[in-house]
Design a protein around this motif. Structure first.
Motif, PDB file in Angstrom:
ATOM      1  N   ALA A   1       0.834  -1.204   0.000  1.00 45.15           N
ATOM      2  CA  ALA A   1       0.000   0.000   0.000  1.00 45.15           C
ATOM      3  C   ALA A   1       0.867   1.251   0.000  1.00 45.15           C
ATOM      4  O   ALA A   1       0.537   2.239  -0.653  1.00 45.15           O
ATOM      5  N   ASN A   2       1.984   1.203   0.716  1.00 46.67           N
ATOM      6  CA  ASN A   2       2.894   2.343   0.744  1.00 46.67           C
ATOM      7  C   ASN A   2       3.503   2.577  -0.641  1.00 46.67           C
ATOM      8  O   ASN A   2       3.576   3.711  -1.107  1.00 46.67           O
ATOM      9  N   ILE A   3       3.921   1.516  -1.310  1.00 45.21           N
ATOM     10  CA  ILE A   3       4.488   1.646  -2.656  1.00 45.21           C
ATOM     11  C   ILE A   3       3.423   2.137  -3.630  1.00 45.21           C
ATOM     12  O   ILE A   3       3.684   3.012  -4.454  1.00 45.21           O
ATOM     13  N   ALA A   4       2.222   1.599  -3.542  1.00 42.59           N
ATOM     14  CA  ALA A   4       1.138   1.994  -4.452  1.00 42.59           C
ATOM     15  C   ALA A   4       0.804   3.479  -4.320  1.00 42.59           C
ATOM     16  O   ALA A   4       0.397   4.111  -5.289  1.00 42.59           O
ATOM     17  N   SER A   5       1.024   4.048  -3.154  1.00 43.54           N
ATOM     18  CA  SER A   5       0.707   5.468  -2.953  1.00 43.54           C
ATOM     19  C   SER A   5       1.648   6.390  -3.715  1.00 43.54           C
ATOM     20  O   SER A   5       1.434   7.602  -3.749  1.00 43.54           O
ATOM     21  N   TYR A   6       2.682   5.834  -4.351  1.00 44.41           N
ATOM     22  CA  TYR A   6       3.611   6.617  -5.163  1.00 44.41           C
ATOM     23  C   TYR A   6       3.386   6.417  -6.666  1.00 44.41           C
ATOM     24  O   TYR A   6       4.055   7.028  -7.480  1.00 44.41           O
TER      25      TYR A   6
ATOM     26  N   ARG B   1      -8.089   9.407  -2.033  1.00 42.22           N
ATOM     27  CA  ARG B   1      -6.661   9.142  -2.206  1.00 42.22           C
ATOM     28  C   ARG B   1      -6.153   9.540  -3.583  1.00 42.22           C
ATOM     29  O   ARG B   1      -5.120  10.169  -3.711  1.00 42.22           O
ATOM     30  N   ALA B   2      -6.849   9.127  -4.621  1.00 43.92           N
ATOM     31  CA  ALA B   2      -6.356   9.321  -5.982  1.00 43.92           C
ATOM     32  C   ALA B   2      -6.679  10.712  -6.507  1.00 43.92           C
ATOM     33  O   ALA B   2      -7.729  11.268  -6.236  1.00 43.92           O
ATOM     34  N   HIS B   3      -5.750  11.251  -7.270  1.00 43.23           N
ATOM     35  CA  HIS B   3      -5.896  12.566  -7.878  1.00 43.23           C
ATOM     36  C   HIS B   3      -5.991  12.400  -9.390  1.00 43.23           C
ATOM     37  O   HIS B   3      -5.606  11.376  -9.947  1.00 43.23           O
TER      38      HIS B   3
END
Length: 96
Positions: A6-11, A60-62
């Protein structure tokens, strides 16, 4: 999904920039971005409103977009693009 994933996906910026993309493909990318918690969805300018609707309720997503280079024609479904503003400004003439 693990905390590390989840941390990696947030990038990650989930991207679909092909000119012939359909609305169904764009909405599919939005669903994947929400499911995997990606940082953003990057699309051609004509799809920004569709992505905004597809990501409604997802904090979360932009939405990202890009300018189309002159060599890439806009998709047939798009409206005419306005000419791009220059990236620089001309200084005013000096009065002294």
């Amino acid at each position: 999904m693990s905390d590390e994933a989840a941390n990696i996906a947030s990038y990650i910026d989930h991207t679909l920039l092909k000119p012939e993309a359909s609305e169904a493909e764009i909405l599919s990318v939005c669903a994947e971005a929400a499911e995997y918690r990606f940082k953003s969805v990057c699309v051609n300018p004509v799809w920004v409103k569709t992505v905004k609707k597809g990501l409604e309720g997802n904090r979360r997503a932009h939405v990202l977009s890009r300018r189309l280079p002159p060599s890439v024609p806009p998709p047939a479904t798009s409206r005419p693009l306005r000419p791009a503003a220059p990236c620089w400004t001309v200084p005013k003439k000096s009065t002294w």
